[in-house]
Design a protein around this motif. Structure first.
Motif, PDB file in Angstrom:
ATOM      1  N   UNK A   1       0.835  -1.201   0.000  1.00 45.16           N
ATOM      2  CA  UNK A   1       0.000   0.000   0.000  1.00 45.16           C
ATOM      3  C   UNK A   1       0.873   1.256   0.000  1.00 45.16           C
ATOM      4  N   UNK A   2       0.576   2.181  -0.904  1.00 47.47           N
ATOM      5  CA  UNK A   2       1.311   3.445  -0.970  1.00 47.47           C
ATOM      6  C   UNK A   2       0.888   4.329   0.200  1.00 47.47           C
ATOM      7  N   UNK A   3       1.845   5.039   0.781  1.00 45.45           N
ATOM      8  CA  UNK A   3       1.580   5.946   1.890  1.00 45.45           C
ATOM      9  C   UNK A   3       2.064   7.352   1.494  1.00 45.45           C
ATOM     10  N   UNK A  91       2.620   7.700  -7.415  1.00 45.41           N
ATOM     11  CA  UNK A  91       2.937   8.885  -6.608  1.00 45.41           C
ATOM     12  C   UNK A  91       2.553   8.585  -5.175  1.00 45.41           C
ATOM     13  N   UNK A  92       3.211   9.256  -4.242  1.00 42.95           N
ATOM     14  CA  UNK A  92       2.835   9.093  -2.841  1.00 42.95           C
ATOM     15  C   UNK A  92       1.530   9.839  -2.569  1.00 42.95           C
ATOM     16  N   UNK A  93       0.905   9.483  -1.480  1.00 44.70           N
ATOM     17  CA  UNK A  93      -0.368  10.111  -1.127  1.00 44.70           C
ATOM     18  C   UNK A  93      -0.140  11.531  -0.614  1.00 44.70           C
ATOM     19  N   UNK A  94      -1.161  12.359  -0.741  1.00 46.14           N
ATOM     20  CA  UNK A  94      -1.102  13.722  -0.217  1.00 46.14           C
ATOM     21  C   UNK A  94      -2.498  14.169   0.183  1.00 46.14           C
ATOM     22  N   UNK A  95      -2.579  15.349   0.776  1.00 46.17           N
ATOM     23  CA  UNK A  95      -3.875  15.901   1.163  1.00 46.17           C
ATOM     24  C   UNK A  95      -4.717  16.179  -0.088  1.00 46.17           C
ATOM     25  N   UNK A  96      -6.025  16.243   0.108  1.00 45.30           N
ATOM     26  CA  UNK A  96      -6.941  16.586  -0.976  1.00 45.30           C
ATOM     27  C   UNK A  96      -6.739  18.052  -1.367  1.00 45.30           C
ATOM     28  N   UNK A 121     -10.752  13.981  -5.676  1.00 45.93           N
ATOM     29  CA  UNK A 121      -9.996  13.239  -4.679  1.00 45.93           C
ATOM     30  C   UNK A 121      -9.262  12.063  -5.296  1.00 45.93           C
ATOM     31  N   UNK A 122      -8.194  11.648  -4.647  1.00 45.81           N
ATOM     32  CA  UNK A 122      -7.423  10.460  -5.024  1.00 45.81           C
ATOM     33  C   UNK A 122      -8.160   9.253  -4.457  1.00 45.81           C
ATOM     34  N   UNK A 123      -8.599   8.302  -5.296  1.00 47.25           N
ATOM     35  CA  UNK A 123      -9.346   7.162  -4.757  1.00 47.25           C
ATOM     36  C   UNK A 123      -8.545   6.335  -3.755  1.00 47.25           C
ATOM     37  N   UNK A 124      -7.230   6.494  -3.757  1.00 46.16           N
ATOM     38  CA  UNK A 124      -6.411   5.781  -2.769  1.00 46.16           C
ATOM     39  C   UNK A 124      -6.462   6.452  -1.407  1.00 46.16           C
ATOM     40  N   UNK A 125      -6.845   7.721  -1.366  1.00 52.02           N
ATOM     41  CA  UNK A 125      -6.934   8.480  -0.117  1.00 52.02           C
ATOM     42  C   UNK A 125      -8.160   9.374  -0.197  1.00 52.02           C
ATOM     43  N   UNK A 147     -17.950  12.271   6.576  1.00 54.67           N
ATOM     44  CA  UNK A 147     -18.610  11.899   5.325  1.00 54.67           C
ATOM     45  C   UNK A 147     -17.942  12.531   4.128  1.00 54.67           C
ATOM     46  N   UNK A 148     -17.829  11.763   3.056  1.00 55.73           N
ATOM     47  CA  UNK A 148     -17.138  12.248   1.860  1.00 55.73           C
ATOM     48  C   UNK A 148     -18.052  13.019   0.916  1.00 55.73           C
ATOM     49  N   UNK A 149     -19.360  12.786   1.009  1.00 52.83           N
ATOM     50  CA  UNK A 149     -20.293  13.357   0.034  1.00 52.83           C
ATOM     51  C   UNK A 149     -20.864  14.701   0.459  1.00 52.83           C
ATOM     52  N   UNK A 150     -20.368  15.270   1.539  1.00 52.81           N
ATOM     53  CA  UNK A 150     -20.921  16.522   2.043  1.00 52.81           C
ATOM     54  C   UNK A 150     -20.591  17.687   1.120  1.00 52.81           C
ATOM     55  N   UNK A 151     -21.575  18.537   0.886  1.00 52.79           N
ATOM     56  CA  UNK A 151     -21.361  19.754   0.088  1.00 52.79           C
ATOM     57  C   UNK A 151     -22.006  20.961   0.765  1.00 52.79           C
TER      58      UNK A 151
END
Length: 233
Positions: A1-3, A91-96, A121-125, A147-151
């Protein structure tokens, strides 16, 4: 798993000649344009973590969001090195990325509604929630939403953690921003908006008697400045 700081690799060892067994592996890769090479000792190795602090020279931790390209592995024996493996890249993961369109919605005497568009967003993070920060009459508040779907979110609406309690009428709510959160951490803040809750109109200060008769008294006054969001009715 990439970190955020490492890229793990796996491979299957090729068949080897017992007269010249595999002694180790050379891992080559490019990080943001700079070429690196690390040697892994041992014939049984079937994996290596770029940025994990192993190899010779040591593969040091990567930066968040680093582009790691041209990754290949070569087996090494007493004769020399094999041809390169297939090439992989990541690529390594980063903030959205930041929210860029935070906007005000409906305002009431006790609440202020906010809306925004979720960033890519990166589906890995993926996004796991949002942090809403705001200042009420000089006091700083921070509320975390799950929650990810909040707007959207309503300041003073009784949700979030800690709960966003009802605002007082006429409260000045300033420096409002939103930050999406993923497993790496919170993103940079969004654009900033400010508002105030609705309140009763200001008092009339110029009340006067225009005229009087035996049965009537006529009054006059100057209307106070009114909030166009809650005009005098």
């Amino acid at each position: 798993t990439v970190t955020p700081t490492t890229v793990p690799l796996t491979w299957t060892a090729p068949a080897e000649d017992p007269r010249a067994p595999i002694l180790g592996w050379e891992v080559r890769y490019t990080v943001d344009g700079a070429v690196h090479s690390a040697v892994v000792t041992g014939s049984s190795a079937t994996g290596f973590t770029i940025g994990g602090g192993a190899g010779s020279p040591v593969s040091t931790a990567l930066a968040k969001g680093a582009a790691v390209t041209g990754i290949v592995v070569r087996a090494v024996n007493s004769v020399g090195t094999s041809a390169i493996s297939n090439v992989v890249a990541t690529s390594t993961l980063k903030e959205v990325g930041a929210v860029s369109d935070l906007a005000l919605g409906t305002v009431t005497p006790t609440t202020i509604a906010l809306t925004w568009t979720a960033p890519v967003e990166d589906p890995r993070a993926p996004i796991t929630g949002y942090e809403v920060r705001y200042t009420v009459n000089g006091v700083v508040h921070s509320v975390v939403l799950t929650g990810s779907a909040l707007t959207g979110f309503t300041i003073g609406g009784g949700t979030g953690s800690p709960v966003s309690a009802a605002l007082p009428p006429g409260a000045v709510v300033s420096t409002i921003d939103v930050r999406p959160i993923n497993i790496v951490g919170p993103a940079v803040p969004s654009n900033v908006v400010s508002s105030s809750t609705l309140d009763v109109p200001p008092a009339v200060t110029t009340l006067g008697i225009a005229s009087a008769s035996a049965v009537t008294i006529s009054l006059n006054w100057t209307a106070p400045t009114q909030d166009p969001r809650a005009p005098i009715t």
